[in-house]
Scaffold this active site. Structure first.
Site, mmCIF file in Angstrom:
data_model
loop_
_atom_site.group_PDB
_atom_site.id
_atom_site.type_symbol
_atom_site.label_atom_id
_atom_site.label_comp_id
_atom_site.label_asym_id
_atom_site.label_seq_id
_atom_site.Cartn_x
_atom_site.Cartn_y
_atom_site.Cartn_z
ATOM 1 N N ARG A 65 32.513 33.706 19.424
ATOM 2 C CA ARG A 65 33.860 34.065 20.160
ATOM 3 C C ARG A 65 34.844 33.022 19.374
ATOM 4 N NH1 ARG A 65 32.840 34.114 26.301
ATOM 5 N NH2 ARG A 65 30.720 34.082 25.556
ATOM 6 N N GLU A 102 26.187 27.358 30.510
ATOM 7 C CA GLU A 102 26.255 27.460 32.008
ATOM 8 C C GLU A 102 25.238 28.271 32.404
ATOM 9 O OE1 GLU A 102 29.767 29.669 32.941
ATOM 10 O OE2 GLU A 102 29.649 29.808 35.088
HETATM 11 O O1 LIG Z 1 30.914 24.904 27.995
HETATM 12 P P1 LIG Z 1 29.655 25.561 27.902
HETATM 13 O O2 LIG Z 1 28.892 25.778 29.367
HETATM 14 O O3 LIG Z 1 28.718 25.244 26.741
HETATM 15 O O4 LIG Z 1 29.931 27.349 27.587
HETATM 16 C C1 LIG Z 1 31.160 27.699 26.797
HETATM 17 C C2 LIG Z 1 30.242 28.508 25.618
HETATM 18 O O5 LIG Z 1 29.796 29.839 26.180
HETATM 19 C C3 LIG Z 1 30.328 30.686 25.336
HETATM 20 O O6 LIG Z 1 29.469 31.071 24.423
HETATM 21 P P2 LIG Z 1 28.208 31.628 24.292
HETATM 22 O O7 LIG Z 1 26.912 30.617 24.100
HETATM 23 O O8 LIG Z 1 27.902 32.720 25.414
HETATM 24 O O9 LIG Z 1 28.077 32.322 22.868
HETATM 25 P P3 LIG Z 1 29.138 33.733 22.261
HETATM 26 O O10 LIG Z 1 30.427 33.077 21.764
HETATM 27 O O11 LIG Z 1 28.076 33.884 20.813
HETATM 28 O O12 LIG Z 1 29.035 34.898 23.171
HETATM 29 C C4 LIG Z 1 31.865 30.498 25.013
HETATM 30 O O13 LIG Z 1 32.311 31.137 24.111
HETATM 31 C C5 LIG Z 1 31.381 28.921 24.514
HETATM 32 O O14 LIG Z 1 30.894 28.641 23.262
HETATM 33 N N1 LIG Z 2 32.147 32.260 32.827
HETATM 34 C C1 LIG Z 2 31.993 32.451 31.593
HETATM 35 N N2 LIG Z 2 32.879 33.393 31.092
HETATM 36 C C2 LIG Z 2 32.823 33.754 29.653
HETATM 37 N N3 LIG Z 2 32.272 33.044 28.808
HETATM 38 C C3 LIG Z 2 31.474 32.135 29.103
HETATM 39 N N4 LIG Z 2 30.729 31.092 28.682
HETATM 40 C C4 LIG Z 2 30.325 30.216 29.352
HETATM 41 N N5 LIG Z 2 30.759 30.517 30.665
HETATM 42 C C5 LIG Z 2 31.363 31.740 30.617
#
Ligand SMILES: O=P(O)(O)OC[C@H]1O[C@H](OP(=O)(O)OP(=O)(O)O)[C@H](O)[C@@H]1O
Ligand SMILES: Nc1ncnc2[nH]cnc12
Length: 179
Positions: A65, A102
């Site tokens: 993202r 998370e």
């Molecule tokens: O602070 P954190 O606990 O590390 O979480 C934040 C991360 O989680 C999500 O990505 P995700 O790994 O879900 O991947 P995506 O962007 O490919 O959906 C979001 O886009 C951040 O990169």
């Molecule tokens: N609560 C949340 N919503 C969307 N993206 C996330 N990445 C980690 N935690 C998330």
């Protein structure tokens, strides 16, 4: 300057989906904001606030993202984008760091030699939760010889403590919205 009306408009474009992708997670979905021309422009302008072309040598963007915001921000700051990707996606030799999410665990990689030594780096992602992703990215940037100017996010989940961890490292995080 971003107004409270702007923040309210952005908030209205973010959906909360309960129990995705796991029970207990309130998922903050930015897809409607990305699909809205005015909303996306507003978000990118606000994320770039306080920085001007010449302040940053590269935007480092986190898959997936983060990529959706990085090009627009780099365009505003007249710099390039360096991708940080999930394992096995980059074709050349990489630096890698493992980290906790998370929900679950993952690893991030950056191409070796992607940053010029001392390059001033803005790290961009959509959201910070536990901070595992951002800390791993900061570690990658540091190991690659970059100097972190700041971290910009659309969304902070302060209860999960990620932004505080970045601040404790002296990495000045900034987010537009908190939940
Ligand atoms: O602070 P954190 O606990 O590390 O979480 C934040 C991360 O989680 C999500 O990505 P995700 O790994 O879900 O991947 P995506 O962007 O490919 O959906 C979001 O886009 C951040 O990169
Ligand atoms: N609560 C949340 N919503 C969307 N993206 C996330 N990445 C980690 N935690 C998330």
């Amino acid at each position: 300057m971003t107004s409270s009306a702007d923040i309210t408009r952005l908030q209205a474009l973010i959906r909360t989906i309960p129990d995705f992708p796991e029970p207990g997670i309130q998922f903050r979905d930015i897809t409607a904001l990305l699909a809205d021309a005015d909303g996306l422009t507003l978000a990118l302008d606000a994320m770039a606030e306080g920085l001007a072309p010449g302040d940053v040598d590269a935007v480092v963007a986190v898959e997936a993202r983060g990529f959706l915001l990085a090009g627009g921000l780099a365009h505003r700051l007249h710099c390039g984008v360096v991708p940080v990707r999930k394992p096995g996606k980059l074709p050349g030799p990489t630096l890698g760091v493992s980290y906790a999410l998370e929900y679950g665990e993952d690893r991030l990689e950056m191409h070796q030699g992607a940053l010029r030594p001392g390059a001033r780096i803005l790290v961009v992602d959509d959201l910070i939760a536990t901070g595992g992703t951002a800390l791993a990215t900061g570690e990658l940037v540091t190991r690659a010889g970059g100097h972190i100017v700041g971290f910009r996010f659309l969304i902070d989940l302060p209860e999960l403590g990620g932004a505080a961890k970045l601040a404790a490292r002296g990495w000045s995080p900034r987010a537009l919205l908190s939940y």
